[in-house]
Motif scaffolding. Sequence first.
Motif, mmCIF file in Angstrom:
data_model
loop_
_atom_site.group_PDB
_atom_site.id
_atom_site.type_symbol
_atom_site.label_atom_id
_atom_site.label_comp_id
_atom_site.label_asym_id
_atom_site.label_seq_id
_atom_site.Cartn_x
_atom_site.Cartn_y
_atom_site.Cartn_z
ATOM 1 N N LEU A 1 0.835 -1.205 0.000
ATOM 2 C CA LEU A 1 0.000 0.000 0.000
ATOM 3 C C LEU A 1 0.870 1.256 0.000
ATOM 4 C CD1 LEU A 1 -3.313 0.479 1.737
ATOM 5 C CD2 LEU A 1 -1.608 2.205 2.205
ATOM 6 N N TYR A 2 0.536 2.192 -0.856
ATOM 7 C CA TYR A 2 1.247 3.476 -0.940
ATOM 8 C C TYR A 2 0.234 4.577 -0.661
ATOM 9 C CZ TYR A 2 3.942 0.380 -4.032
ATOM 10 O OH TYR A 2 4.612 -0.679 -4.575
ATOM 11 N N ALA A 3 0.599 5.539 0.183
ATOM 12 C CA ALA A 3 -0.312 6.668 0.451
ATOM 13 C C ALA A 3 0.488 7.972 0.398
ATOM 14 C CB ALA A 3 -0.956 6.500 1.820
ATOM 15 N N ARG A 4 0.061 8.905 -0.458
ATOM 16 C CA ARG A 4 0.743 10.204 -0.595
ATOM 17 C C ARG A 4 -0.281 11.325 -0.473
ATOM 18 N NH1 ARG A 4 5.800 10.388 -2.580
ATOM 19 N NH2 ARG A 4 6.670 8.405 -3.297
ATOM 20 N N ARG A 5 0.147 12.403 0.162
ATOM 21 C CA ARG A 5 -0.736 13.571 0.244
ATOM 22 C C ARG A 5 -0.888 14.153 -1.161
ATOM 23 N NH1 ARG A 5 -2.288 16.066 5.027
ATOM 24 N NH2 ARG A 5 -2.933 17.853 3.782
ATOM 25 N N MET A 6 -2.093 14.591 -1.465
ATOM 26 C CA MET A 6 -2.321 15.093 -2.824
ATOM 27 C C MET A 6 -1.750 16.496 -3.018
ATOM 28 S SD MET A 6 -5.997 13.722 -4.098
ATOM 29 C CE MET A 6 -6.903 13.910 -2.590
ATOM 30 N N ASP A 7 -1.680 17.291 -1.916
ATOM 31 C CA ASP A 7 -1.238 18.685 -2.092
ATOM 32 C C ASP A 7 0.277 18.814 -2.254
ATOM 33 O OD1 ASP A 7 -0.846 17.870 0.462
ATOM 34 O OD2 ASP A 7 -1.800 19.581 1.451
ATOM 35 N N ASN A 8 1.063 18.004 -1.458
ATOM 36 C CA ASN A 8 2.518 18.185 -1.547
ATOM 37 C C ASN A 8 3.271 16.896 -1.918
ATOM 38 O OD1 ASN A 8 2.291 16.710 0.755
ATOM 39 N ND2 ASN A 8 2.810 18.386 2.155
ATOM 40 N N ASN A 9 2.511 15.845 -2.254
ATOM 41 C CA ASN A 9 3.104 14.577 -2.683
ATOM 42 C C ASN A 9 3.946 13.893 -1.593
ATOM 43 O OD1 ASN A 9 2.850 12.876 -4.826
ATOM 44 N ND2 ASN A 9 4.797 13.484 -5.775
ATOM 45 N N GLN A 10 3.787 14.311 -0.349
ATOM 46 C CA GLN A 10 4.554 13.710 0.749
ATOM 47 C C GLN A 10 3.951 12.362 1.134
ATOM 48 O OE1 GLN A 10 7.428 14.672 2.490
ATOM 49 N NE2 GLN A 10 7.528 15.949 0.651
ATOM 50 N N PRO A 11 4.786 11.321 1.303
ATOM 51 C CA PRO A 11 4.226 10.019 1.714
ATOM 52 C C PRO A 11 3.730 10.059 3.156
ATOM 53 C CG PRO A 11 6.615 9.919 1.564
ATOM 54 C CD PRO A 11 6.227 11.261 1.072
ATOM 55 N N PHE A 12 2.738 9.223 3.439
ATOM 56 C CA PHE A 12 2.190 9.153 4.793
ATOM 57 C C PHE A 12 3.234 8.507 5.707
ATOM 58 C CE2 PHE A 12 -0.276 6.481 7.850
ATOM 59 C CZ PHE A 12 -0.704 7.520 8.657
ATOM 60 N N PRO A 13 3.569 9.141 6.839
ATOM 61 C CA PRO A 13 4.665 8.613 7.649
ATOM 62 C C PRO A 13 4.248 7.642 8.758
ATOM 63 C CG PRO A 13 4.066 10.828 8.361
ATOM 64 C CD PRO A 13 3.110 10.455 7.295
ATOM 65 N N GLY A 14 2.955 7.550 9.060
ATOM 66 C CA GLY A 14 2.507 6.773 10.226
ATOM 67 C C GLY A 14 2.404 5.275 9.965
ATOM 68 N N GLN A 15 1.519 4.634 10.704
ATOM 69 C CA GLN A 15 1.335 3.185 10.559
ATOM 70 C C GLN A 15 -0.030 2.874 9.938
ATOM 71 O OE1 GLN A 15 1.950 1.823 14.629
ATOM 72 N NE2 GLN A 15 3.982 1.086 14.043
ATOM 73 N N VAL A 16 -0.096 1.744 9.252
ATOM 74 C CA VAL A 16 -1.364 1.306 8.657
ATOM 75 C C VAL A 16 -1.753 -0.035 9.265
ATOM 76 C CG1 VAL A 16 -2.513 0.601 6.507
ATOM 77 C CG2 VAL A 16 -0.927 2.524 6.484
ATOM 78 N N THR A 17 -3.029 -0.110 9.689
ATOM 79 C CA THR A 17 -3.533 -1.369 10.258
ATOM 80 C C THR A 17 -4.327 -2.106 9.179
ATOM 81 O OG1 THR A 17 -3.736 -0.280 12.380
ATOM 82 C CG2 THR A 17 -4.916 -2.370 12.129
#
Lengths: 207, 513
Positions: free
Chosen positions: A78-94
């Motif tokens: 799974l890849y998650a990026r913010r749409m406004d600044n293209n920064q990847p999500f840094p937290g954890q995914v359950t």
Amino acid sequence: MTLSASRQLHAFLLLLLLMASSRMALAHHVLGRPAYSLNEDSNTPPSMQVETQIGDYFVTYMVFPAFPRPNEPGRINLYARRMDNNQPFPGQVTFRVRDDNWFHSNEETLGVQPPVDNVFRQNFQFLKAGSYIVSASFEADGAPYIIDFPLRIGKPSAVGPIGLAVAAIVILLLLVNLIQRKRLVRDRIRHAHAGDKDRTRSQKQRP
Amino acid sequence: MVMNYPGLPTTWGWIVAACVAAIVLWALTAPTPGTAGERHLAARWRLGRTPLVGKHLLRLTTRHWPLVVLRVIMVVLFLLIIAAGLFGSPIPQRNIATVFTWNIWWTGVIISVVLVGTVWCAVCPWDTLARWLVHHRLWRRPAPHTSLNLRVPRYLKNLWPALFLFIALTWLELGAGITVSPHATALLALFMIVLAVASQALFERSAFCRYFCPVGRTIGCYSQLAPVELRPIDRNTCERCETLDCYYGNEALPPCPTSLVMGRIQQNSYCISCGNCTQSCPQQNIDWQLRPPGVEAMRGSRPHWDEAWFMLGLLALTGFHGITMMPFWEKGISHLARMIGDSGQLLTSFSIGLAICMLAVIGLYALAVGATRFWTGAQLHYRHVFASLAFVCLPLAFAYHVAHNLNHLVRESAGISSVIANPFGTGTLPLCLAETSQRLNHLLIPQTMLHTIQASLIIVGFLLAVQILRHRLQRMAQPGRGHRTALLPMLLFAAVITGFHMWLLMQPMVMRM
């Protein structure tokens, strides 16, 4: 008119109640419609892939292999990026999993994954074939995000639906046949009785 | 990667807007439809009289074998689709079940109404299989005791069952995503067969075709606009007829499956083009005829409450189809799901979206009808005006439906040859990005031509709607009262719907497969 209005009011109140009692209210929620894809530029196997926008994030996830089977290992990326600044999500995914049916109750946690090279990887191995819903959730900026996607393990039964349809048709036709036979017998008896009565009447009328 | 089709260029939007404005002006200034127009609408051309081909056409329609051959082919194809859906590849683009059902048939069957009216119903595999299974006959008159021959209950003798099934079909197609699942497509096909067999085994004639089939009723409704009809050549011959073979059948041939008497037939809606009447008529008095498009909706069809709702349902659901394929739809549904706490497959959010779209169209129409009724000045019941003016919805729905389906057919039928060669998709891999792009760029006709046809359809749809409105209103309006003022609300309704449809066509559309 009054009855219908009161029914409408009840339905509206019920809807409000459902909304208020929901645990997942105000969560960013999206359903991933799966598509099968093949990356011709790498030697990775075909995958089931979904790309979607959810809240402030653009999420992509892939399931390897595209058609997982029972007792065989598989993986979700799974890849998650913010749409406004293209920064990847840094937290954890359950990652959780549950049966894909109307009355699902057994939800199991597959794992909680931190990002490795901006990818959240979750391994899985299912013992039984069936239809499941995998749920990937994370929290960002105080808002919960939930992404559900269906996952089919093994091939769905092909003989079952045919068997059911054929059985339904055969039972229906047999029932119709039985009823029609009864009708025919009843008609014959009625005609025979009518014939007897006519004969008796004509004998009585004879001088 | 999500791929989008480009929408119509803005230029087309302006052209359509100009045409709509011109048609509105014409409708408000032109004299009310008179006898000259009536004469034009009464014009017919018998296909049997067409030079060179007429004789052969007549021979084809009065023999039973061409239809039997076509039905056998359709049944074989249908069974192949079920088998491929159940046993074939789950990749929708590689399996004939999904490609043929949703990309070719479901889109093509609506387009076919433009050219051949209800001919699809004549070769429909659901009804054919049901009749074969219940009556054990390929085409001849069935034995009298193979079905229970019950009368359809009064509460089911209308189009409500078909409307609910159509909504259910839309829900399955767009909400539950059945179009991308060969297995689910096969299950739906099996379900329809069971439904058709049950109806055939229980009720008299073909109750399934007349009351329950959502596809048949959709085609039936649209065929009121079709330029073809199956009608008596000479009505006087029918008046003198004492045997009514079209209605009762004869020793060899079954009666009309939808209980029509050809001498009194006024509308295409319930004719399923089965050809029983053309074959059984002892005077050979039934033939296919060409007519001005939309004439039936203008003056032939009688208004009915249930049919009006079905037409309104068609208008709402065709627009809804378009909305769900817009890039903003998924985002909107996601927002709604967030608001109501929907989970799982977001079916509740989808159902609410569907209900809102339907209610919006119904509400707008109900308002327009109310205003029209007020301005006509006639003491007409609201229900009657509602049912009469619903025919206006028909060309609006049909034009957008065909334009939208044409997009699918032209852009998504690129992979048909590969699924014909390998219907089950055995050993195939998913589409790679290059193949997806290649398919996206492989159009059956040039894109400019596609856009021209789509925009023309919308203009013709609006023109037909206005014509229907003028004819229907002329019958209702009180003499001496402002006929033109009464046109305004429904003109506005038709213009708003047309504008909305055009706007949908101008948006990029998400690729279905």
